[in-house]
Design a protein around this motif. Sequence first.
Motif, mmCIF file in Angstrom:
data_model
loop_
_atom_site.group_PDB
_atom_site.id
_atom_site.type_symbol
_atom_site.label_atom_id
_atom_site.label_comp_id
_atom_site.label_asym_id
_atom_site.label_seq_id
_atom_site.Cartn_x
_atom_site.Cartn_y
_atom_site.Cartn_z
ATOM 1 N N ALA A 104 0.838 -1.200 0.000
ATOM 2 C CA ALA A 104 0.000 0.000 0.000
ATOM 3 C C ALA A 104 0.873 1.251 0.000
ATOM 4 O O ALA A 104 2.020 1.228 0.455
ATOM 5 N N ILE A 105 0.338 2.347 -0.524
ATOM 6 C CA ILE A 105 1.064 3.605 -0.470
ATOM 7 C C ILE A 105 1.039 4.123 0.969
ATOM 8 O O ILE A 105 0.303 3.628 1.824
ATOM 9 N N THR A 106 1.820 5.135 1.257
ATOM 10 C CA THR A 106 1.882 5.671 2.611
ATOM 11 C C THR A 106 0.737 6.654 2.868
ATOM 12 O O THR A 106 0.151 7.218 1.932
ATOM 13 N N LEU A 107 0.445 6.860 4.143
ATOM 14 C CA LEU A 107 -0.580 7.837 4.496
ATOM 15 C C LEU A 107 -0.155 9.247 4.104
ATOM 16 O O LEU A 107 -0.986 10.087 3.755
ATOM 17 N N LYS A 108 1.136 9.516 4.125
ATOM 18 C CA LYS A 108 1.627 10.814 3.682
ATOM 19 C C LYS A 108 1.284 11.045 2.214
ATOM 20 O O LYS A 108 0.833 12.135 1.819
ATOM 21 N N GLU A 109 1.470 10.001 1.399
ATOM 22 C CA GLU A 109 1.141 10.111 -0.026
ATOM 23 C C GLU A 109 -0.365 10.275 -0.218
ATOM 24 O O GLU A 109 -0.810 11.064 -1.058
ATOM 25 N N LEU A 110 -1.152 9.522 0.551
ATOM 26 C CA LEU A 110 -2.612 9.639 0.451
ATOM 27 C C LEU A 110 -3.064 11.039 0.847
ATOM 28 O O LEU A 110 -3.935 11.627 0.196
ATOM 29 N N ARG A 111 -2.482 11.577 1.891
ATOM 30 C CA ARG A 111 -2.858 12.910 2.359
ATOM 31 C C ARG A 111 -2.565 13.962 1.288
ATOM 32 O O ARG A 111 -3.410 14.809 0.984
ATOM 33 N N GLU A 112 -1.354 13.931 0.718
ATOM 34 C CA GLU A 112 -0.990 14.913 -0.308
ATOM 35 C C GLU A 112 -1.896 14.788 -1.528
ATOM 36 O O GLU A 112 -2.355 15.795 -2.085
ATOM 37 N N TYR A 113 -2.174 13.556 -1.916
ATOM 38 C CA TYR A 113 -3.030 13.304 -3.078
ATOM 39 C C TYR A 113 -4.443 13.831 -2.828
ATOM 40 O O TYR A 113 -5.046 14.471 -3.704
ATOM 41 N N THR A 114 -4.967 13.580 -1.634
ATOM 42 C CA THR A 114 -6.311 14.037 -1.286
ATOM 43 C C THR A 114 -6.396 15.559 -1.345
ATOM 44 O O THR A 114 -7.361 16.123 -1.880
ATOM 45 N N LEU A 115 -5.388 16.233 -0.814
ATOM 46 C CA LEU A 115 -5.375 17.699 -0.850
ATOM 47 C C LEU A 115 -5.346 18.221 -2.283
ATOM 48 O O LEU A 115 -6.017 19.203 -2.613
ATOM 49 N N GLN A 116 -4.580 17.560 -3.149
ATOM 50 C CA GLN A 116 -4.527 17.971 -4.550
ATOM 51 C C GLN A 116 -5.891 17.792 -5.211
ATOM 52 O O GLN A 116 -6.375 18.685 -5.920
ATOM 53 N N ILE A 117 -6.505 16.630 -4.991
ATOM 54 C CA ILE A 117 -7.823 16.356 -5.573
ATOM 55 C C ILE A 117 -8.844 17.378 -5.092
ATOM 56 O O ILE A 117 -9.599 17.971 -5.894
ATOM 57 N N GLN A 118 -8.887 17.601 -3.787
ATOM 58 C CA GLN A 118 -9.870 18.536 -3.247
ATOM 59 C C GLN A 118 -9.656 19.943 -3.793
ATOM 60 O O GLN A 118 -10.625 20.639 -4.127
ATOM 61 N N GLY A 119 -8.413 20.357 -3.891
ATOM 62 C CA GLY A 119 -8.148 21.680 -4.440
ATOM 63 C C GLY A 119 -8.616 21.809 -5.875
ATOM 64 O O GLY A 119 -9.264 22.787 -6.255
ATOM 65 N N LEU A 120 -8.308 20.819 -6.691
ATOM 66 C CA LEU A 120 -8.721 20.850 -8.092
ATOM 67 C C LEU A 120 -10.242 20.855 -8.222
ATOM 68 O O LEU A 120 -10.799 21.599 -9.038
ATOM 69 N N LEU A 121 -10.924 20.056 -7.408
ATOM 70 C CA LEU A 121 -12.383 19.978 -7.495
ATOM 71 C C LEU A 121 -13.058 21.234 -6.953
ATOM 72 O O LEU A 121 -14.240 21.463 -7.204
ATOM 73 N N GLN A 122 -12.300 22.046 -6.221
ATOM 74 C CA GLN A 122 -12.828 23.321 -5.734
ATOM 75 C C GLN A 122 -12.430 24.482 -6.643
ATOM 76 O O GLN A 122 -12.662 25.650 -6.323
ATOM 77 N N GLY A 123 -11.821 24.142 -7.788
ATOM 78 C CA GLY A 123 -11.455 25.167 -8.756
ATOM 79 C C GLY A 123 -10.199 25.935 -8.409
ATOM 80 O O GLY A 123 -9.961 27.022 -8.949
ATOM 81 N N GLU A 124 -9.367 25.375 -7.542
ATOM 82 C CA GLU A 124 -8.164 26.063 -7.094
ATOM 83 C C GLU A 124 -6.944 25.681 -7.933
ATOM 84 O O GLU A 124 -6.944 24.663 -8.624
ATOM 85 N N ASP A 125 -5.907 26.498 -7.845
ATOM 86 C CA ASP A 125 -4.596 26.127 -8.357
ATOM 87 C C ASP A 125 -3.924 25.225 -7.322
ATOM 88 O O ASP A 125 -3.961 25.510 -6.117
ATOM 89 N N VAL A 126 -3.306 24.160 -7.803
ATOM 90 C CA VAL A 126 -2.714 23.162 -6.914
ATOM 91 C C VAL A 126 -1.269 22.931 -7.326
ATOM 92 O O VAL A 126 -0.952 22.868 -8.518
ATOM 93 N N LEU A 127 -0.401 22.784 -6.333
ATOM 94 C CA LEU A 127 1.005 22.503 -6.613
ATOM 95 C C LEU A 127 1.179 21.010 -6.838
ATOM 96 O O LEU A 127 0.929 20.200 -5.956
ATOM 97 N N PHE A 128 1.581 20.653 -8.044
ATOM 98 C CA PHE A 128 1.753 19.250 -8.433
ATOM 99 C C PHE A 128 3.244 18.928 -8.503
ATOM 100 O O PHE A 128 4.034 19.719 -9.023
ATOM 101 N N ARG A 129 3.600 17.776 -7.971
ATOM 102 C CA ARG A 129 4.999 17.354 -7.950
ATOM 103 C C ARG A 129 5.209 16.137 -8.836
ATOM 104 O O ARG A 129 4.427 15.183 -8.784
ATOM 105 N N GLU A 130 6.271 16.177 -9.613
ATOM 106 C CA GLU A 130 6.699 15.034 -10.410
ATOM 107 C C GLU A 130 8.209 14.923 -10.259
ATOM 108 O O GLU A 130 8.952 15.681 -10.876
ATOM 109 N N GLY A 131 8.622 13.976 -9.426
ATOM 110 C CA GLY A 131 10.035 13.889 -9.119
ATOM 111 C C GLY A 131 10.476 15.149 -8.406
ATOM 112 O O GLY A 131 9.897 15.556 -7.391
#
Length: 362
Positions: A104-131
Amino acid sequence: MDYGIGIPSYIDAWREVQAAEEAGFTHAWFYDSQLIYSDVYATMALAAEHTNRIKLGTLVAIPSNRIAPVTASAIATINKLAPGRVILAMGTGYTGRNTMGLPAITLKELREYTLQIQGLLQGEDVLFREGEKERWIRLMHADKEEFINIKDPISVYIAANGPRGQEVVGELADGWVTTLRIQRSLDPEIATICGAAGRAGRSTEKPYTVALSFGCVLRDGESLDSERVMARVGPSLVPGLHAQWEAGFGPGANLGMRPDAEMADAFNTYIQGYAEVNGTASDRLYLDAHRGHMVFLKPEEKQFVTQEAISRTLTGTGPEIIEKLEEMEVNGVDNVAISVTDAQGARDLIQDFGREVIAKRR
């Protein structure tokens, strides 16, 4: 109590979801496991197109399967088809991870992912990380009606059985999904969630609670070991054994459970023999271990499904199931999601549960 049907995401499931809606089910939950089922969002899209009232949710979406903007766009697209009827439930991953030999992925990863999803669904700009790269992103055309719908709210639930995960539920989520056996009050877990919510400055009201369960309405002359009952419930019970094997022998061994050595050893002996017959390489035993996972029983796998285990599910006569549901409701469950294994199992549950339970509890 709300009644949900847990759908193994097969692409034609819209027919059964349509029937479930007519039978009084309030929710249809769709599994996200890419090596087992059809694509979850394609399946949900067809269900959305063919229904009018029933709520449609993932159970649960796995962050590692898709980057956050893909998931946000996918669930917002479903929300375009079924405005206000969509739920995104997410978790750290079991089948979607273990079937690939991954933990399973870590809770830290789940938390960051959830915040990104919620921000996007609220029409916000979200900081996305790739490497090492960080870039601001947004759903650019959310204001154009042709593409997606984020005007109607999309609830975000989180699945968690342990206290650390439950704290993330309280901090971020609109609802809680659990696979805990509901044979006692959930007050301790709810207190953990509400405590975390309070520390985050959020409402401390009891979270909407979804319990994933399994079951079958017994028909005249049937018992817990009847062939039909075994086919309907057995495949949903052996994943617990698959998890025991993972904890003792497999590569995906961070599910937070202590392995039952006797059970894990017995299944390991079985899977070694199964792999030998099928010519599976020793570094791919997890592929055989999870074959049939929540869909069917492999040859001889029935030996691991006991009547005692079946009795702990929502299996019984209509009155017996109603009694179990009433106890679950008292213990804190708001929505019972009853898993099925295939289309025929779905039809059986919709017909029997709709008639013997839902109609009699209205």
